[in-house]
Design an enzyme around this catalytic site. Sequence first.
Site, PDB file in Angstrom:
ATOM      1  CG  HIS A 140      -1.747   1.275   1.397  1.00 29.31           C
ATOM      2  ND1 HIS A 140      -2.270   1.526   2.390  1.00 29.31           N
ATOM      3  CD2 HIS A 140      -2.428   1.913   0.628  1.00 29.31           C
ATOM      4  CE1 HIS A 140      -3.155   2.567   2.454  1.00 29.31           C
ATOM      5  NE2 HIS A 140      -3.100   2.821   1.234  1.00 29.31           N
ATOM      6  CD  GLU A 152      -0.679   0.298   5.805  1.00 22.35           C
ATOM      7  OE1 GLU A 152      -1.000   0.266   7.220  1.00 22.35           O
ATOM      8  OE2 GLU A 152      -1.525   0.757   4.933  1.00 22.35           O
ATOM      9  CG  ASN A 190      -6.502   3.851   5.402  1.00 23.82           C
ATOM     10  OD1 ASN A 190      -6.521   5.025   5.402  1.00 23.82           O
ATOM     11  ND2 ASN A 190      -6.560   3.204   4.331  1.00 23.82           N
TER      12      ASN A 190
HETATM   13  N1  CAA Z   1       2.724  14.037  -7.560  1.00 18.08           N
HETATM   14  C1  CAA Z   1       3.894  14.243  -7.390  1.00 18.08           C
HETATM   15  N2  CAA Z   1       4.739  15.207  -6.583  1.00 18.08           N
HETATM   16  C2  CAA Z   1       3.871  16.040  -5.845  1.00 18.08           C
HETATM   17  C3  CAA Z   1       2.424  15.986  -5.804  1.00 18.08           C
HETATM   18  C4  CAA Z   1       1.962  14.976  -6.859  1.00 18.08           C
HETATM   19  N3  CAA Z   1       0.740  14.688  -6.927  1.00 18.08           N
HETATM   20  N4  CAA Z   1       1.929  17.062  -5.221  1.00 18.08           N
HETATM   21  C5  CAA Z   1       3.072  17.558  -4.908  1.00 18.08           C
HETATM   22  N5  CAA Z   1       4.135  17.014  -5.033  1.00 18.08           N
HETATM   23  C6  CAA Z   1       5.488  17.415  -4.767  1.00 18.08           C
HETATM   24  C7  CAA Z   1       5.726  18.861  -5.077  1.00 18.08           C
HETATM   25  O1  CAA Z   1       6.339  18.869  -6.551  1.00 18.08           O
HETATM   26  C8  CAA Z   1       6.545  19.206  -4.266  1.00 18.08           C
HETATM   27  O2  CAA Z   1       8.037  18.725  -4.395  1.00 18.08           O
HETATM   28  P1  CAA Z   1       9.610  19.502  -4.187  1.00 18.08           P
HETATM   29  O3  CAA Z   1       9.671  19.702  -2.671  1.00 18.08           O
HETATM   30  O4  CAA Z   1      10.476  18.552  -4.838  1.00 18.08           O
HETATM   31  O5  CAA Z   1       9.523  20.698  -5.060  1.00 18.08           O
HETATM   32  C9  CAA Z   1       6.467  18.565  -2.861  1.00 18.08           C
HETATM   33  O6  CAA Z   1       5.542  17.597  -3.431  1.00 18.08           O
HETATM   34  C10 CAA Z   1       5.671  19.523  -1.973  1.00 18.08           C
HETATM   35  O7  CAA Z   1       4.739  20.028  -2.715  1.00 18.08           O
HETATM   36  P2  CAA Z   1       4.155  21.426  -2.726  1.00 18.08           P
HETATM   37  O8  CAA Z   1       5.296  22.370  -2.317  1.00 18.08           O
HETATM   38  O9  CAA Z   1       3.538  21.964  -3.915  1.00 18.08           O
HETATM   39  O10 CAA Z   1       2.952  21.387  -1.769  1.00 18.08           O
HETATM   40  P3  CAA Z   1       2.972  21.080   0.026  1.00 18.08           P
HETATM   41  O11 CAA Z   1       4.412  21.428   0.635  1.00 18.08           O
HETATM   42  O12 CAA Z   1       1.912  21.734   0.447  1.00 18.08           O
HETATM   43  O13 CAA Z   1       3.119  19.496  -0.190  1.00 18.08           O
HETATM   44  C11 CAA Z   1       1.822  17.392  -0.047  1.00 18.08           C
HETATM   45  C12 CAA Z   1       1.832  18.638  -0.859  1.00 18.08           C
HETATM   46  C13 CAA Z   1       3.174  16.709  -0.283  1.00 18.08           C
HETATM   47  C14 CAA Z   1       0.543  16.774  -0.683  1.00 18.08           C
HETATM   48  C15 CAA Z   1       1.605  17.802   1.502  1.00 18.08           C
HETATM   49  O14 CAA Z   1       0.444  18.546   1.693  1.00 18.08           O
HETATM   50  C16 CAA Z   1       1.406  16.374   2.273  1.00 18.08           C
HETATM   51  O15 CAA Z   1       2.368  15.607   2.547  1.00 18.08           O
HETATM   52  N6  CAA Z   1       0.053  16.261   2.491  1.00 18.08           N
HETATM   53  C17 CAA Z   1      -0.442  15.102   3.131  1.00 18.08           C
HETATM   54  C18 CAA Z   1      -0.432  13.920   2.214  1.00 18.08           C
HETATM   55  C19 CAA Z   1      -0.975  12.675   2.768  1.00 18.08           C
HETATM   56  O16 CAA Z   1      -1.145  12.408   3.968  1.00 18.08           O
HETATM   57  N7  CAA Z   1      -0.985  11.553   2.000  1.00 18.08           N
HETATM   58  C20 CAA Z   1      -1.678  10.419   2.640  1.00 18.08           C
HETATM   59  C21 CAA Z   1      -3.176  10.375   2.122  1.00 18.08           C
HETATM   60  S1  CAA Z   1      -3.961   8.726   2.724  1.00 18.08           S
HETATM   61  C22 CAA Z   1      -3.334   7.809   1.409  1.00 18.08           C
HETATM   62  O17 CAA Z   1      -2.799   7.901   0.648  1.00 18.08           O
HETATM   63  C23 CAA Z   1      -3.830   6.255   1.692  1.00 18.08           C
HETATM   64  C24 CAA Z   1      -5.205   5.829   1.925  1.00 18.08           C
HETATM   65  O18 CAA Z   1      -5.390   4.719   1.813  1.00 18.08           O
HETATM   66  C25 CAA Z   1      -6.311   6.897   1.809  1.00 18.08           C
END
Ligand code: CAA
Length: 291
Positions: A140, A152, A190
């Site tokens: 995951h 995971e 989760n």
């Molecule tokens: N794909 C690839 N890279 C991405 C991206 C995407 N969709 N979105 C953002 N990035 C990258 C950016 O390019 C940036 O890279 P650099 O540092 O190399 O420049 C980096 O991530 C940070 O992005 P931003 O500066 O634009 O924005 P931010 O600092 O607000 O970060 C985020 C964005 C990484 C999404 C951050 O908000 C974050 O970590 N959020 C939490 C995400 C999270 O918890 N995910 C898990 C969800 S649960 C899940 O997935 C499982 C499930 O079963 C539900």
Amino acid sequence: MTIKQLFVAGAGLMGAGIAQTAISCGYEVSLREVDEALVNRGAENIKKRLENLVQKGKLEAGQRDAVVARLHPTTSLEAAGRADFVIEAITENFEAKRDLFKRLDGICRPDVILASNTSSIPITRMAAVTKRPERFIGMHFFNPVPVMPLIELTRGRDTADETVNATLELSRSLGKTPITSLDYPGFIVNRMLVPFVNEAINALMQGLGSREDIDQGAKLGLHHPMGPLELADFVGLDTHLYICNVLYEGLHDPKFAPPALLQQLVDAGHFGRKSGRGFYRYRQDGSRQPD
Ligand code: CAA
């Protein structure tokens, strides 16, 4: 077994993210979708993200070309016959995954491990439709895959130790940190995330605080990168609701029960960022829009 060739089934957000990560780490990847339009969209998204890295000076143009050359978009399932390891990242639907794994089981070499990126479907149930339950595992990834450092791993009832060890090694070679879980609803992440997000939704429903204050509370008070309501919009409210129900029905514990407000938003078609509206409103490019 040496793993060089990966087969990734599904070129949506997760499959494309997994493929991007793998080609960036030196693997040859067949990225498979059911039709040309979907596979091309997945491949284009990967190229766009790699181009962004070039623009930011984090990747050289020459390196980018070498990385892209390792991506092999395809609509053929038969391409899995060349793979050393398979990662499934198609839609979160048991019947669709069951049918795919049955076919892959017949195509892949007998020594190949089949991994599923599911966040909620029991690994044991999917493994049982194949003739290789000992070589079946949950893998995951988290969204956005190229950024999130965790994988995971979930062992099904009959997953062999060698399968876990090979998948741990593959995960580390993808630059990720793996954790391992038993095959119970929601696995580890989760199981923790769902009650947290649900409590935030219930708090909003009761008028405890505004959506902004609830999110700021988690961001500034707990140092989370996103608040729980923002995160639910990012994951997809329909997806979150689905996972809540898996946990609630599987563990029979009311703390996982989906909040009425979540159900109402999903009924209204407000799925979060992907539909343009959830707890917040979004533009086409995913950025937040004032109400
Ligand atoms: N794909 C690839 N890279 C991405 C991206 C995407 N969709 N979105 C953002 N990035 C990258 C950016 O390019 C940036 O890279 P650099 O540092 O190399 O420049 C980096 O991530 C940070 O992005 P931003 O500066 O634009 O924005 P931010 O600092 O607000 O970060 C985020 C964005 C990484 C999404 C951050 O908000 C974050 O970590 N959020 C939490 C995400 C999270 O918890 N995910 C898990 C969800 S649960 C899940 O997935 C499982 C499930 O079963 C539900």
